[in-house]
Scaffold this motif. Structure first.
Motif, PDB file in Angstrom:
ATOM      1  N   TYR A  65       0.788  -1.584  -0.483  1.00 28.37           N
ATOM      2  CA  TYR A  65       0.202   0.197   0.016  1.00 28.37           C
ATOM      3  C   TYR A  65       0.741   1.315   0.330  1.00 28.37           C
ATOM      4  O   TYR A  65       0.499   2.225  -0.381  1.00 28.37           O
ATOM      5  CB  TYR A  65      -1.117   0.439   1.260  1.00 28.37           C
ATOM      6  CG  TYR A  65      -2.091   1.574   1.635  1.00 28.37           C
ATOM      7  CD1 TYR A  65      -2.928   0.901   0.897  1.00 28.37           C
ATOM      8  CD2 TYR A  65      -2.163   2.287   1.734  1.00 28.37           C
ATOM      9  CE1 TYR A  65      -4.332   1.780   0.865  1.00 28.37           C
ATOM     10  CE2 TYR A  65      -2.373   2.861   2.314  1.00 28.37           C
ATOM     11  CZ  TYR A  65      -3.833   2.953   1.419  1.00 28.37           C
ATOM     12  OH  TYR A  65      -4.456   4.187   1.407  1.00 28.37           O
ATOM     13  N   GLU A  87       3.849   1.587  -1.167  1.00 28.91           N
ATOM     14  CA  GLU A  87       4.375   1.348  -2.277  1.00 28.91           C
ATOM     15  C   GLU A  87       3.706   1.974  -3.663  1.00 28.91           C
ATOM     16  O   GLU A  87       4.378   1.813  -4.823  1.00 28.91           O
ATOM     17  CB  GLU A  87       5.493   0.664  -2.661  1.00 28.91           C
ATOM     18  CG  GLU A  87       6.103   0.356  -1.672  1.00 28.91           C
ATOM     19  CD  GLU A  87       6.967  -1.383  -2.263  1.00 28.91           C
ATOM     20  OE1 GLU A  87       6.213  -2.524  -2.480  1.00 28.91           O
ATOM     21  OE2 GLU A  87       7.355  -2.085  -0.665  1.00 28.91           O
ATOM     22  N   GLY A  88       2.446   1.921  -3.405  1.00 33.86           N
ATOM     23  CA  GLY A  88       0.996   2.077  -4.617  1.00 33.86           C
ATOM     24  C   GLY A  88       1.281   1.752  -5.010  1.00 33.86           C
ATOM     25  O   GLY A  88      -0.023   1.314  -6.696  1.00 33.86           O
TER      26      GLY A  88
END
Length: 239
Positions: free
Chosen positions: A203, A205-206
């Motif tokens: 999350y 780290e996208g």
């Protein structure tokens, strides 16, 4: 950050809720019931026991595969339904990676083995180096003999875990030439807690998806698809 995690990728059904560095709840069952029977009641019990307001969640995490085709579909459908209903992102965590994460801090190599039948396993090789999770061989379906040879080639201590271990234990005993051990019962199967912890990293780290975008990672054709392909090939040869 608060995450609800689901793992129904194998025989085990597991649900967990983690908030930052605290595991608030985990419910894991390894018994002869279908995930369609167990997963939603387990989730309901977990949310009730900790008075969880689903609106307080930041994301839904799910073991995204590989694994049992039926189990992955049930987990995926459950996660997608929650994501759509709550307007939350989904975090798909590789199943074998999450299994390896159970053994955080182990000093040697970690080799999860999920039984994929036909003398194959879903597997990979991992380690923790200076606290970092290192993927030495990414998750993939492999012949048991091949992954055991790969373990030998690395020439380091290894620990095995997963539901493939009891199935192929005799092969491990005969073919592994490096020092090895088997993970204990509380760490040797899927745990939604590990899915939740890895999902928090993803999350940040996208690495998130919308509920519409999420699809399980099967990694190979189902038995029905293999049989259909074989039948078409046979019919083509007869023409």
């Amino acid at each position: 950050m608060k995450i609800l995690a689901i793992d129904s990728s194998g025989l085990v059904a597991s649900v967990a809720v983690a908030e930052d560095d605290t595991l608030l709840a985990e419910y894991t069952v390894n018994y002869k019931k279908t995930h369609s029977q167990t997963l939603l009641p387990m989730m309901d019990e977990v949310t009730r026991m900790i008075d969880l307001d689903l609106q307080s969640l930041d994301a839904i995490a799910v073991a995204g595969g590989p694994g049992s085709f039926t189990g992955l579909r049930i987990g995926s459908a459950t996660a997608k339904g929650l994501g759509l209903a709550l307007d939350l992102p989904l975090v798909s965590v590789p199943t074998v990676d999450a299994l390896a994460w159970n053994l955080y801090g182990f000093s040697g190599n970690i080799c999860p083995m999920m039984d994929a039948r036909r003398s194959q396993v879903y597997t990979g090789i991992y380690s923790f180096e200076a606290g970092e999770f290192v993927t030495k061989r990414p998750q993939e379906p492999m012949a048991v003999a091949d992954i055991l040879q790969a373990v030998n080639d690395l020439g380091q201590d290894v620990i095995f875990l997963g539901d493939g271990v009891p199935v192929y234990r005799e092969m491990i005993l005969k073919q592994v030439a490096v020092p090895y051990q088997f993970a204990p019962a509380h760490l040797n199967r899927q745990r939604a807690a590990s899915v939740a912890v890895l999902a928090m990293q993803y999350y940040k780290e996208g690495k998130i998806q919308t509920a519409d975008e999420h699809k399980p990672e099967y990694m190979r054709l189902s038995q029905a698809e293999r049989e259909r392909a074989a039948q078409k090939k046979e019919e083509g040869q007869k023409v």
